[in-house]
Design a protein around this motif. Structure first.
Motif, mmCIF file in Angstrom:
data_model
loop_
_atom_site.group_PDB
_atom_site.id
_atom_site.type_symbol
_atom_site.label_atom_id
_atom_site.label_comp_id
_atom_site.label_asym_id
_atom_site.label_seq_id
_atom_site.Cartn_x
_atom_site.Cartn_y
_atom_site.Cartn_z
ATOM 1 N N LEU A 89 -2.947 -1.984 3.912
ATOM 2 C CA LEU A 89 -2.471 -1.083 2.866
ATOM 3 C C LEU A 89 -1.205 -1.594 2.187
ATOM 4 O O LEU A 89 -0.823 -1.091 1.129
ATOM 5 C CB LEU A 89 -2.217 0.310 3.460
ATOM 6 N N ALA A 90 -0.561 -2.602 2.769
ATOM 7 C CA ALA A 90 0.748 -3.045 2.274
ATOM 8 C C ALA A 90 0.751 -3.427 0.792
ATOM 9 O O ALA A 90 1.647 -2.999 0.051
ATOM 10 C CB ALA A 90 1.262 -4.198 3.132
ATOM 11 N N PRO A 91 -0.203 -4.220 0.294
ATOM 12 C CA PRO A 91 -0.148 -4.589 -1.123
ATOM 13 C C PRO A 91 -0.210 -3.395 -2.069
ATOM 14 O O PRO A 91 0.534 -3.342 -3.065
ATOM 15 C CB PRO A 91 -1.364 -5.511 -1.301
ATOM 16 N N GLU A 92 -1.080 -2.426 -1.778
ATOM 17 C CA GLU A 92 -1.185 -1.265 -2.662
ATOM 18 C C GLU A 92 0.063 -0.386 -2.560
ATOM 19 O O GLU A 92 0.544 0.126 -3.579
ATOM 20 C CB GLU A 92 -2.429 -0.452 -2.316
ATOM 21 N N LEU A 93 0.578 -0.229 -1.356
ATOM 22 C CA LEU A 93 1.811 0.553 -1.213
ATOM 23 C C LEU A 93 2.959 -0.130 -1.937
ATOM 24 O O LEU A 93 3.779 0.537 -2.586
ATOM 25 C CB LEU A 93 2.140 0.719 0.278
ATOM 26 N N SER A 94 3.013 -1.446 -1.868
ATOM 27 C CA SER A 94 4.037 -2.198 -2.584
ATOM 28 C C SER A 94 3.879 -2.038 -4.099
ATOM 29 O O SER A 94 4.862 -1.858 -4.826
ATOM 30 C CB SER A 94 3.961 -3.676 -2.189
ATOM 31 N N LYS A 95 2.643 -2.090 -4.559
ATOM 32 C CA LYS A 95 2.371 -1.929 -5.985
ATOM 33 C C LYS A 95 2.804 -0.554 -6.476
ATOM 34 O O LYS A 95 3.391 -0.415 -7.562
ATOM 35 C CB LYS A 95 0.879 -2.146 -6.242
ATOM 36 N N GLN A 96 2.535 0.475 -5.678
ATOM 37 C CA GLN A 96 2.842 1.848 -6.071
ATOM 38 C C GLN A 96 4.334 2.156 -6.022
ATOM 39 O O GLN A 96 4.826 2.998 -6.777
ATOM 40 C CB GLN A 96 2.089 2.827 -5.159
ATOM 41 N N THR A 97 5.064 1.496 -5.122
ATOM 42 C CA THR A 97 6.473 1.840 -4.904
ATOM 43 C C THR A 97 7.455 0.783 -5.385
ATOM 44 O O THR A 97 8.635 1.067 -5.564
ATOM 45 C CB THR A 97 6.735 2.067 -3.410
ATOM 46 N N GLY A 98 6.966 -0.447 -5.554
ATOM 47 C CA GLY A 98 7.864 -1.547 -5.895
ATOM 48 C C GLY A 98 8.583 -2.132 -4.702
ATOM 49 O O GLY A 98 9.400 -3.052 -4.852
ATOM 50 N N ALA A 99 8.282 -1.639 -3.500
ATOM 51 C CA ALA A 99 8.951 -2.128 -2.291
ATOM 52 C C ALA A 99 8.373 -3.469 -1.871
ATOM 53 O O ALA A 99 7.152 -3.631 -1.803
ATOM 54 C CB ALA A 99 8.790 -1.113 -1.159
ATOM 55 N N PRO A 100 9.215 -4.453 -1.568
ATOM 56 C CA PRO A 100 8.707 -5.749 -1.099
ATOM 57 C C PRO A 100 8.209 -5.671 0.339
ATOM 58 O O PRO A 100 8.574 -4.774 1.106
ATOM 59 C CB PRO A 100 9.925 -6.664 -1.208
ATOM 60 N N ILE A 101 7.361 -6.638 0.708
ATOM 61 C CA ILE A 101 6.743 -6.706 2.030
ATOM 62 C C ILE A 101 7.465 -7.770 2.856
ATOM 63 O O ILE A 101 7.639 -8.914 2.411
ATOM 64 C CB ILE A 101 5.247 -7.047 1.916
ATOM 65 N N TYR A 102 7.853 -7.388 4.069
ATOM 66 C CA TYR A 102 8.558 -8.276 4.986
ATOM 67 C C TYR A 102 7.703 -8.501 6.232
ATOM 68 O O TYR A 102 7.149 -7.564 6.801
ATOM 69 C CB TYR A 102 9.898 -7.667 5.415
#
Length: 304
Positions: A89-102
């Motif tokens: 789910l990380a890419p979609e959550l990042s897309k929706q929030t703008g939060a980067p993935i670590y």
């Protein structure tokens, strides 16, 4: 080494308040490898860190997005390891929030020389549940801190279940991913899983035994020191069992698995065979087992 599933499972999609600044939301993906499902943790009040967003499920995405308000925003997405039930789910959550993935890195990051060699030669397959296309925006090194003015989280490299597996330490909590769970032992499937790395990580985890250990699947570890010792003893005992199962007569992987895991149902044996392979690789590298004609999934094994 598993414990019965209890009936007191939390409801999926419902926010659980664990401590000030710490919440959890269960994803709706129960199963034999995920227990009641993936637990996504959220740290912070105004700036939110999401640990293991879980499977690509629209209801779970909505539940995570609902934690954002006019006064709070998801700013960081942290991944213990790129299995689909943790990172999909990380890419979609990042897309929706703008939060980067670590995360530590892509799925093959941190592999030991033998696992890298076996993977490159295609001698073994593995890859069960791996989020093959996973690429973090930021790679975290061991003991690196990430955070905001509100909170700081320390990344701890704990390979074994996967070579790129991280734990995250915040205050007196340690989010231990799939390394240690109270309801089951963890799958160690080469080349992603590595028994030597796993045992080393368990030894390191002992230094955090005074912390509250929160796995991504199942409840908080009730007694960290006891559970770490129990899993370590189980793995060492199983390694001795597999060594004792070898003889001068060559046996293939499934024959050894069936000989050792006598209590398992036939449909579970393919999973157990991955753990058996991890033990055999360790025995091979310590010169206790011989693989013929060479180390692979299809070779035969005998006592050296």
């Amino acid at each position: 080494m598993s414990h019965p599933i209890t009936t007191d499972a939390p409801l999926a999609g419902i926010t659980q308040h664990i401590a000030p600044g710490l919440r959890a939301i269960l994803a709706p993906n129960p199963g034999p490898m995920t227990f009641h499902g993936t637990t996504t943790f959220l740290i912070g009040q105004k700036t939110l860190a999401v640990i293991d967003p879980g499977p690509n499920d629209p209801d779970h995405l909505d539940a995570l997005l609902a934690t954002e308000t006019s006064d709070s925003k998801i700013t960081h997405i942290l991944i213990t390891h790129p299995h689909l039930d943790h990172s999909e789910l990380a890419p979609e959550l990042s897309k929706q929030t703008g939060a980067p993935i670590y995360a530590f890195g892509p799925p093959d990051a941190g592999r030991s020389p033998i696992m890298h060699q076996l993977s490159q030669s295609a001698a073994i397959s593995g890859g069960e549940g791996v989020d093959a296309g996973f690429t973090p925006d930021h790679c975290l090194s061991d003991s690196e801190n990430v955070g905001t003015d509100e909170w700081q989280i320390k990344a701890i490299h704990l390979p074994g279940h996967m070579a790129c597996h991280l734990g995250f330490q915040w205050q007196d909590f340690l989010f231990c991913g799939d390394l240690v769970m109270d309801w089951s032992s963890s799958l160690i499937s080469p080349p992603d899983g590595d028994l030597d790395q796993f045992l080393t990580s368990l030894e390191r985890l002992k230094t955090y035994a005074e912390h509250r250990l929160l796995p991504t699947h199942g409840p908080e570890i009730a007694s960290p020191s006891t559970r770490i010792r129990e899993i370590t003893d189980h793995l060492l005992s199983r390694n001795a069992q597999i060594r004792d199962a070898l003889s001068d007569t060559p046996l293939n992987l499934m024959e050894i698995t069936t000989k050792v895991y006598k209590e398992l149902r036939p449909e579970v044996l393919p999973y157990a065979s991955r753990n058996t392979l991890a033990h055999l690789i360790k025995l091979h590298e310590s010169h206790h087992a011989t693989a013929t004609p060479y180390l692979s999934e299809t070779c035969t094994w005998s006592l050296r």
